[in-house]
Design a protein around this motif. Structure first.
Motif, PDB file in Angstrom:
ATOM      1  N   LYS A 185      -3.998   2.586 -11.287  1.00  0.00           N
ATOM      2  CA  LYS A 185      -4.589   1.254 -11.432  1.00  0.00           C
ATOM      3  C   LYS A 185      -5.242   0.865 -10.122  1.00  0.00           C
ATOM      4  CE  LYS A 185      -1.193  -0.304 -14.764  1.00  0.00           C
ATOM      5  NZ  LYS A 185      -0.150  -1.285 -15.032  1.00  0.00           N
ATOM      6  N   ALA A 186      -6.443   0.308 -10.181  1.00  0.00           N
ATOM      7  CA  ALA A 186      -7.151  -0.143  -8.990  1.00  0.00           C
ATOM      8  C   ALA A 186      -6.501  -1.396  -8.441  1.00  0.00           C
ATOM      9  CB  ALA A 186      -8.615  -0.389  -9.315  1.00  0.00           C
ATOM     10  N   GLY A 187      -5.847  -2.165  -9.271  1.00  0.00           N
ATOM     11  CA  GLY A 187      -5.212  -3.400  -8.841  1.00  0.00           C
ATOM     12  C   GLY A 187      -4.013  -3.162  -7.946  1.00  0.00           C
ATOM     13  N   GLY A 188      -3.364  -2.035  -8.003  1.00  0.00           N
ATOM     14  CA  GLY A 188      -2.199  -1.728  -7.177  1.00  0.00           C
ATOM     15  C   GLY A 188      -2.539  -1.703  -5.703  1.00  0.00           C
ATOM     16  N   ARG A 189      -3.668  -1.153  -5.375  1.00  0.00           N
ATOM     17  CA  ARG A 189      -4.089  -1.076  -3.983  1.00  0.00           C
ATOM     18  C   ARG A 189      -4.439  -2.466  -3.455  1.00  0.00           C
ATOM     19  NH1 ARG A 189      -7.452   3.688  -1.585  1.00  0.00           N
ATOM     20  NH2 ARG A 189      -6.620   3.400   0.478  1.00  0.00           N
TER      21      ARG A 189
ATOM     22  N   LEU B 212      -2.693  -4.504  -0.272  1.00  0.00           N
ATOM     23  CA  LEU B 212      -3.443  -5.090   0.834  1.00  0.00           C
ATOM     24  C   LEU B 212      -3.143  -6.582   0.973  1.00  0.00           C
ATOM     25  CD1 LEU B 212      -6.905  -3.286   0.536  1.00  0.00           C
ATOM     26  CD2 LEU B 212      -5.143  -2.965   2.281  1.00  0.00           C
ATOM     27  N   LEU B 213      -3.011  -7.281  -0.147  1.00  0.00           N
ATOM     28  CA  LEU B 213      -2.688  -8.705  -0.088  1.00  0.00           C
ATOM     29  C   LEU B 213      -1.298  -8.932   0.496  1.00  0.00           C
ATOM     30  CD1 LEU B 213      -4.147 -10.042  -3.449  1.00  0.00           C
ATOM     31  CD2 LEU B 213      -4.931 -10.540  -1.144  1.00  0.00           C
ATOM     32  N   ILE B 214      -0.357  -8.110   0.128  1.00  0.00           N
ATOM     33  CA  ILE B 214       1.009  -8.252   0.655  1.00  0.00           C
ATOM     34  C   ILE B 214       1.030  -7.982   2.154  1.00  0.00           C
ATOM     35  CG2 ILE B 214       3.315  -7.232   0.611  1.00  0.00           C
ATOM     36  CD1 ILE B 214       2.919  -6.872  -2.434  1.00  0.00           C
ATOM     37  N   ILE B 215       0.355  -6.926   2.582  1.00  0.00           N
ATOM     38  CA  ILE B 215       0.303  -6.609   4.011  1.00  0.00           C
ATOM     39  C   ILE B 215      -0.382  -7.743   4.776  1.00  0.00           C
ATOM     40  CG2 ILE B 215      -0.723  -5.055   5.733  1.00  0.00           C
ATOM     41  CD1 ILE B 215      -0.188  -2.765   3.768  1.00  0.00           C
ATOM     42  N   GLY B 216      -1.469  -8.277   4.243  1.00  0.00           N
ATOM     43  CA  GLY B 216      -2.171  -9.394   4.889  1.00  0.00           C
ATOM     44  C   GLY B 216      -1.280 -10.619   5.006  1.00  0.00           C
ATOM     45  N   ALA B 217      -0.512 -10.910   3.954  1.00  0.00           N
ATOM     46  CA  ALA B 217       0.377 -12.074   3.988  1.00  0.00           C
ATOM     47  C   ALA B 217       1.465 -11.886   5.042  1.00  0.00           C
ATOM     48  CB  ALA B 217       1.000 -12.291   2.613  1.00  0.00           C
TER      49      ALA B 217
END
Length: 174
Positions: free
Chosen positions: A36-40, A44-49
């Motif tokens: 799934k493309a959404g997993g990546r 990235l959103l989690i790492i950014g947060a």
């Protein structure tokens, strides 16, 4: 003994597609499930947060608002000025110094409601600091500023930080 089949390139089998041993054809390999493309994006959103939270916490601690160093106290505001009558102080070799000064207290000291502070401690400190010195020593402008700074320091200790400044109003040697 089982027969091994290998796929090369565009789906051709080794041996030109000939069956060896008359067995059944091997089942086709199952295609891999699509990632799934959404997993990546979620990663990235989690790492950014996490990075933002860590940066915010570091800034909070460095600015002294959370467990770090306490914020510096604000500079006291100037308050009432009290004039002290000039006194004559004995210097070395029979000379004297006529010294008059004013004490400026902080606004907080004046707001205590105790009336004017007692100036006897300040006069006593001046006598102890200036007496016995030579005329040349008390007449030198640089030394006079050093003596004034020392006098202010002593007043801060005597009056527990309530003296904002000291002004020399009468300074005559003979």
């Amino acid at each position: 003994m089982p027969i091994e089949q290998r796929v090369i390139g565009g789906g051709q089998k080794i041996g030109g597609g000939q069956k060896i041993g008359g067995g059944k054809e091997a089942p086709a390999p199952e295609p891999e499930p699509e990632k799934k493309a959404g997993g990546r994006k979620k990663l990235l959103l989690i790492i950014g947060a996490v990075v933002l939270v860590a940066a915010g916490a570091a800034a909070y601690l460095l600015l002294g608002r959370g467990g770090g160093e306490p914020a510096a106290e604000p500079e006291p505001e100037p308050g009432a000025v009290i004039a002290v009558e000039p006194v004559s102080l004995n210097l070395a070799d029979g000379h004297y110094l006529r010294l008059g000064f004013e004490l400026q207290f902080t606004a907080a000291a004046a707001g205590g409601g105790h009336g004017d502070p007692e100036t006897g401690k300040a006069v006593d400190a001046a006598i102890a600091l200036f007496s016995g010195r030579s005329v040349s020593e008390v007449s030198d402008p640089a030394k006079r500023e050093e003596l004034k700074a020392e006098f202010k320091h002593q007043l801060d200790e005597l009056y527990h930080g309530e003296v904002y400044d000291v002004f020399l109003t009468n300074y005559v040697t003979q």
